[in-house]
Structure formats: C-alpha cells, structure tokens
Design a protein around this motif. Sequence first.
Motif, PDB file in Angstrom:
ATOM      1  N   LYS A  31      -7.612  -2.701  11.270  1.00  0.00           N
ATOM      2  CA  LYS A  31      -7.605  -1.599  10.323  1.00  0.00           C
ATOM      3  C   LYS A  31      -6.502  -0.629  10.713  1.00  0.00           C
ATOM      4  O   LYS A  31      -6.371  -0.260  11.897  1.00  0.00           O
ATOM      5  N   ILE A  32      -5.724  -0.235   9.718  1.00  0.00           N
ATOM      6  CA  ILE A  32      -4.698   0.779   9.941  1.00  0.00           C
ATOM      7  C   ILE A  32      -5.064   1.967   9.055  1.00  0.00           C
ATOM      8  O   ILE A  32      -5.096   1.844   7.822  1.00  0.00           O
ATOM      9  N   ARG A  33      -5.374   3.066   9.682  1.00  0.00           N
ATOM     10  CA  ARG A  33      -5.733   4.285   8.937  1.00  0.00           C
ATOM     11  C   ARG A  33      -4.457   5.046   8.619  1.00  0.00           C
ATOM     12  O   ARG A  33      -3.544   5.094   9.432  1.00  0.00           O
ATOM     13  N   SER A  34      -4.402   5.618   7.430  1.00  0.00           N
ATOM     14  CA  SER A  34      -3.282   6.489   7.071  1.00  0.00           C
ATOM     15  C   SER A  34      -1.929   5.847   7.402  1.00  0.00           C
ATOM     16  O   SER A  34      -1.203   6.277   8.298  1.00  0.00           O
ATOM     17  N   THR A  35      -1.625   4.792   6.664  1.00  0.00           N
ATOM     18  CA  THR A  35      -0.407   4.017   6.924  1.00  0.00           C
ATOM     19  C   THR A  35       0.853   4.873   6.777  1.00  0.00           C
ATOM     20  O   THR A  35       0.919   5.805   5.973  1.00  0.00           O
ATOM     21  N   GLN A  59      -2.555   5.587   2.900  1.00  0.00           N
ATOM     22  CA  GLN A  59      -3.748   4.794   2.582  1.00  0.00           C
ATOM     23  C   GLN A  59      -4.185   3.988   3.799  1.00  0.00           C
ATOM     24  O   GLN A  59      -3.413   3.714   4.719  1.00  0.00           O
ATOM     25  N   GLU A  60      -5.425   3.559   3.758  1.00  0.00           N
ATOM     26  CA  GLU A  60      -5.982   2.692   4.801  1.00  0.00           C
ATOM     27  C   GLU A  60      -5.884   1.239   4.350  1.00  0.00           C
ATOM     28  O   GLU A  60      -6.068   0.938   3.167  1.00  0.00           O
ATOM     29  N   ILE A  75      -6.944  -2.920   5.590  1.00  0.00           N
ATOM     30  CA  ILE A  75      -7.653  -3.817   6.510  1.00  0.00           C
ATOM     31  C   ILE A  75      -7.046  -5.202   6.359  1.00  0.00           C
ATOM     32  O   ILE A  75      -7.009  -5.763   5.257  1.00  0.00           O
ATOM     33  N   GLN A  90      -4.482   5.304  15.264  1.00  0.00           N
ATOM     34  CA  GLN A  90      -4.347   4.899  13.871  1.00  0.00           C
ATOM     35  C   GLN A  90      -4.902   3.485  13.643  1.00  0.00           C
ATOM     36  O   GLN A  90      -5.251   3.107  12.533  1.00  0.00           O
ATOM     37  N   THR A 108       0.838  -1.192   0.000  1.00  0.00           N
ATOM     38  CA  THR A 108       0.000   0.000   0.000  1.00  0.00           C
ATOM     39  C   THR A 108       0.875   1.244   0.000  1.00  0.00           C
ATOM     40  O   THR A 108       2.047   1.200   0.370  1.00  0.00           O
ATOM     41  N   ASP A 158       4.957   1.318   9.496  1.00  0.00           N
ATOM     42  CA  ASP A 158       3.965   0.266   9.709  1.00  0.00           C
ATOM     43  C   ASP A 158       4.313  -1.000   8.915  1.00  0.00           C
ATOM     44  O   ASP A 158       3.653  -2.041   9.089  1.00  0.00           O
ATOM     45  N   SER A 207      -7.454   0.145  14.615  1.00  0.00           N
ATOM     46  CA  SER A 207      -8.720  -0.287  15.209  1.00  0.00           C
ATOM     47  C   SER A 207      -8.927  -1.758  14.887  1.00  0.00           C
ATOM     48  O   SER A 207      -8.362  -2.279  13.924  1.00  0.00           O
TER      49      SER A 207
END
Lengths: 110, 116
Positions: free
Chosen positions: B78-82, B17-18, B20, B64, B13, B86, B66
């Motif tokens: 879920k990782i928001r705004s990688t 980007q997010e 899952i 970041q 990614t 990460d 959840s």
Amino acid sequence: ELKVEQNPLFLSMQEGKNYTIYCNYSTTSDRLYWYRQDPGKSLESLFVLLSNGAVKQEGRLMASLDTKARLSTLHITAAVHDLSATYFCAVDPGAQKLVFGQGTRLTINP
Amino acid sequence: EPEVTQTPSHQVTQMGQEVILRCVPISNHLYFYWYRQILGQKVEFLVSFYNNEISEKSEIFDDQFSVERPDGSNFTLKIRSTKLEDSAMYFCASSGTRLAGYYEQYFGPGTRLTVT
C-alpha cells in the motif's frame, strides 16, 4: 552499505563477437545472481553463483564468480540478436534482500 | 510451473491518492519481497516479509508504504498519498525454504504505477 557496480552500462556489439560484462561489489558475499530483463518485462533468472570460483554456462552465456576480488563476469560468446536485453547482477548480502547493479543494456546488431 | 502473479499490470492514479498493489506469491513460499524500478534505472529493494512481519526494509520504505498479508495467498503493498516520484514498476518476489545456502527469489511480472 553494499554497492554493486556494473560495467559497461551500455554495450553495442555485432553478431558473432565475444564480450564480457563485469560486476563489482563492495562487501563480502558469496551469493551472486545474474538476471535478464527484456523491455517492459520482469526479471528472468539466468545464473546463481554460490561460491568462489563458481562457473556456470548456458548456451552462449557463461558466468563466473571471484569472491576474493568481489567480481563476477558474464561472458557472451558469438553473440546473436536474441541476446539483446538488459542484464543485471544482484548480490545477496545475507539480509533477505538482493542489491542490484545498474544493469548493462546490451544491443546486438546483425 | 508455479509463478508469482501481480495485479493490476498497470495502475494510473492521481497524486495524493492511495494505491494497493497486489501479489500472489508461489503457494509454498515463506518469504515475500517488494522491489521497484524507476524507468531506465536499476531495481531497488523495498521490503522483505516473513512470518507476518517485516524482516528488512530499505530507506525508500518510509511511513508512506505498508505491506500486508491479509489472507493465506495475497501479499499487498500500500502506498498512501502517492507522489509523482512513486511512478515506477513494482515487482513482487517470493522465495521458499533455504536450499544449498540461499533463497532463490522468483519475480512476478510487475505492476507499472503511473502517478499523474
């Protein structure tokens, strides 16, 4: 904060020799696990040690736990090439999580 | 023999980007976990989940991240705004009822996340 330290971190040994990996941890726990990891793979459970003085053996590997010394050992007898892998100990501090050591990368040479 | 499965095996990614990451724990297990392993380093605990809520989380598991159990079988991270940092292997694990004073955790094969 629980700290788990392994030594050595790297171990290169010859087939047929014996060696021991040490795992020290900083707070009281009587649940300790040993895992094996091959490169790029997941964690394979080797031993679960649940009490002081626990000793478990599987093939050429033997693990022991001394909760008073906060020390576990993984002993390798007459090493063979197939045992080359990274070995992790992990301590369960009773909080629904495992705290891992840094891992010992074991290479066994013919 | 029942096992924990994870998809995808590899996810690439772009930064920001997010993503899952998906896991299917062993069917009768009650406790679910995420761990991560940065290349060449130790395995680090992220979060544990029981009875549809987080029971424990590490300092790494900030806003970041959840987790969710959207249905009866999946468990997602879920990782928001990688971010570049990460990038790691993410392992899902599950455990069942308490036996002999402990919960044995079974690990999935992992998802390798690469952030570019």
